[in-house]
Design a protein around this motif. Structure first.
Motif, mmCIF file in Angstrom:
data_model
loop_
_atom_site.group_PDB
_atom_site.id
_atom_site.type_symbol
_atom_site.label_atom_id
_atom_site.label_comp_id
_atom_site.label_asym_id
_atom_site.label_seq_id
_atom_site.Cartn_x
_atom_site.Cartn_y
_atom_site.Cartn_z
ATOM 1 N N SER A 22 0.981 -8.832 4.084
ATOM 2 C CA SER A 22 0.006 -8.203 4.981
ATOM 3 C C SER A 22 -0.551 -6.919 4.380
ATOM 4 C CB SER A 22 0.654 -7.917 6.336
ATOM 5 O OG SER A 22 1.078 -9.118 6.954
ATOM 6 N N THR A 23 0.304 -6.149 3.696
ATOM 7 C CA THR A 23 -0.177 -4.932 3.039
ATOM 8 C C THR A 23 -1.151 -5.281 1.930
ATOM 9 O OG1 THR A 23 1.933 -3.819 3.513
ATOM 10 C CG2 THR A 23 0.523 -2.835 1.827
ATOM 11 N N ARG B 266 3.477 -0.274 9.324
ATOM 12 C CA ARG B 266 4.480 -0.798 8.388
ATOM 13 C C ARG B 266 4.355 -2.323 8.365
ATOM 14 N NH1 ARG B 266 8.448 2.808 6.449
ATOM 15 N NH2 ARG B 266 7.389 4.823 6.344
ATOM 16 N N LEU B 267 3.853 -2.842 7.266
ATOM 17 C CA LEU B 267 3.576 -4.261 7.123
ATOM 18 C C LEU B 267 4.411 -4.834 6.005
ATOM 19 C CD1 LEU B 267 -0.337 -4.021 7.235
ATOM 20 C CD2 LEU B 267 1.213 -4.392 9.174
ATOM 21 N N ASP B 268 4.574 -6.155 6.001
ATOM 22 C CA ASP B 268 5.272 -6.781 4.878
ATOM 23 C C ASP B 268 4.335 -6.817 3.663
ATOM 24 O OD1 ASP B 268 3.477 -8.887 5.285
ATOM 25 O OD2 ASP B 268 4.953 -10.174 6.262
ATOM 26 N N ALA B 269 4.857 -7.306 2.559
ATOM 27 C CA ALA B 269 4.098 -7.264 1.309
ATOM 28 C C ALA B 269 2.803 -8.054 1.402
ATOM 29 C CB ALA B 269 4.967 -7.786 0.163
ATOM 30 N N THR C 174 9.664 -8.413 -4.639
ATOM 31 C CA THR C 174 10.248 -7.671 -3.524
ATOM 32 C C THR C 174 11.766 -7.687 -3.626
ATOM 33 O OG1 THR C 174 10.279 -9.628 -2.107
ATOM 34 C CG2 THR C 174 8.304 -8.243 -2.028
ATOM 35 N N ALA D 30 8.551 0.034 1.896
ATOM 36 C CA ALA D 30 8.935 -0.832 3.017
ATOM 37 C C ALA D 30 8.363 -2.234 2.845
ATOM 38 C CB ALA D 30 8.457 -0.214 4.329
ATOM 39 N N ALA D 31 7.122 -2.318 2.381
ATOM 40 C CA ALA D 31 6.514 -3.630 2.169
ATOM 41 C C ALA D 31 7.254 -4.410 1.099
ATOM 42 C CB ALA D 31 5.047 -3.461 1.769
ATOM 43 N N LEU D 32 7.764 -3.705 0.097
ATOM 44 C CA LEU D 32 8.483 -4.360 -1.000
ATOM 45 C C LEU D 32 9.972 -4.507 -0.708
ATOM 46 C CD1 LEU D 32 6.755 -2.596 -4.033
ATOM 47 C CD2 LEU D 32 6.418 -4.951 -3.243
ATOM 48 N N ASP D 33 10.396 -4.103 0.496
ATOM 49 C CA ASP D 33 11.785 -4.249 0.927
ATOM 50 C C ASP D 33 12.733 -3.494 -0.003
ATOM 51 O OD1 ASP D 33 13.794 -5.115 2.618
ATOM 52 O OD2 ASP D 33 14.138 -6.990 1.521
#
Length: 421
Positions: A49-50, A44-47, A78, A118-121
């Motif tokens: 990093s993804t 699970r990475l932020d936008a 995001t 999750a990356a896009l919050d």
């Protein structure tokens, strides 16, 4: 030809080499415990990093456009208003790959969608399907998970054009399942007017694989310009018809056989070739050759069927699948289908058919006229000898065996052949 192995029951599916998307599916639908044992959990990475991970493997969308996934993800805002849309419509009868994937490995699709969310919050995830078996498998998968309570599943039986992503966005927003005339991107104005990351089911499963395997391992197989594996649907006179997962970079001839003979690449918005030639199965290489892979359909017609009749039947179906929103669809596609019926009957209308196909691209409210025109125009080039036999004798001596799948009953001709004169 290398041996295609690991044939699965249920949906026709096989793998060539290492199974990734179809790993663990030998007994049918993979439940959550089996899925986790096979794939583990995606990172699970932020936008940012993804996006970087997807860019490292040059991941391309597995729908029609083959757009860089990292570029699309980087263009989406995001936040909790943003939406994630899995387009599992797959309205083309010749393509079975997405529905097979959703039936056998629904958790891999959900892993990708939830990781993107999750990356896009955001927690806004919608999955749209029109295949009842795929919907059943996804519903069972959602019930097994503790992280999918907010996933919205929509079963929407519809036609070909309604599976276009902007039509799916409209339908998911409560509107008609029709492409809008304007070309606003879902990344800006998507579901319920929100920024939306939308892609097809296989693309989300590929995202999950990148995040489970890591970019280096993901890129350890396949072509340098498009690493990994991909799903294709093989149709007609091939070694084994059905869905197969293959590493990218294989020679096209390894999948459909070598030598001359009509080959369709990309499905009913695709391109006809007189033979596979030296093409390799890589979206960048195929695009550079002017033969986009589109929905991943590869069809080879056997000598026992009337190839021109097969094309004409699909052209009638494409005309009937029009959304009826613009002149090229309302008038152009039926006219083109009628001209092909004239060719079948031996009428000297080849030039007229080419002219009609040439007038359609770029004029429609969506890409349907463009794709249908490409399908017909390239068929006329690839089937030159057969067209000449029909012109000379009024037939080719072979029946239309329905090798190219269409929903039953087969569509009737849009008009009598003599009307195409």
């Amino acid at each position: 030809m290398s041996t295609v192995h690991d044939v699965r029951p249920g949906p026709a599916a096989a793998t060539w080499g290492e199974a990734r998307l179809l790993a663990g599916t030998a007994a049918g639908r993979v439940d959550l415990a089996h899925h986790r044992a096979t794939h583990g959990r995606p990172a699970r990475l932020d936008a940012a990093s993804t996006t970087a991970a997807l860019a490292r493997v040059a991941l391309l969308g597995r729908g029609g456009a083959a757009f860089p996934v990292a570029t699309k993800l980087g263009a989406v805002a995001t936040g909790p208003r943003t939406h994630v849309l899995v387009n599992g419509s797959e309205g083309e009868p010749a393509s079975l790959k997405d529905r097979t994937l959703m039936q056998l490995a629904p958790h891999l699709v959900l892993d990708g969608a939830l990781a993107v969310a999750a990356a896009l919050d955001t927690r806004q995830v919608t999955v749209v399907v029109q295949d009842a078996a795929a919907h059943h498998a996804l519903r069972a998968a959602v019930a097994e998970r503790d992280d999918a309570h907010d996933v919205r599943l929509q079963l929407r039986p519809h036609g070909f054009v309604a599976g276009e992503v902007r039509a799916v966005v409209r339908a998911a927003s409560g509107g008609p399942a029709l492409p809008p005339g304007r070309r606003t991107l879902p990344t800006v104005d998507g579901v319920d007017g929100r920024p939306t990351f939308a892609s097809n089911a296989e693309t989300f499963a590929q995202v999950a694989l990148v995040l489970c395997l890591g970019p280096d391992r993901f890129a350890s197989v396949g072509a340098a310009d498009e690493p990994g594996t991909t799903l294709v649907t093989l149709v007609g006179d091939v070694h084994r018809p059905g869905v197969v997962e293959v590493p990218t970079g294989l020679p096209l001839a390894a999948l459909v056989g070598g030598g001359p003979g009509p080959v369709l690449v990309g499905g009913y918005h695709g391109t006809w070739l007189a033979g596979p030639g030296s093409l390799t199965l890589s979206r960048p290489a195929m695009r550079a050759a002017g033969v986009p892979l589109n929905a991943g359909v590869l069809a080879r017609l056997p000598h026992a069927t009337c190839a021109l009749g097969e094309v004409a039947a699909v052209a009638r179906w494409l005309a009937a699948e029009s959304a009826g929103q613009c002149g090229p669809c309302v008038f152009g596609l039926p006219g083109l289908a009628a001209t092909l019926d004239g060719l079948l009957a031996g009428q000297p209308v080849l030039a007229h058919a080419r002219q009609r196909a040439g007038l359609l691209p770029g004029r429609g409210a969506c890409a349907h006229p463009d794709g249908a025109a490409r399908f017909v125009a390239t068929a006329l080039d690839a089937l030159g000898d057969e067209v000449e036999r029909h012109r000379t004798h009024g037939h080719c001596g072979r029946p239309v065996r329905g090798v190219l799948p269409l929903p039953l009953p087969l569509p009737r001709p849009t008009t009598r052949p003599e009307a195409a004169r």
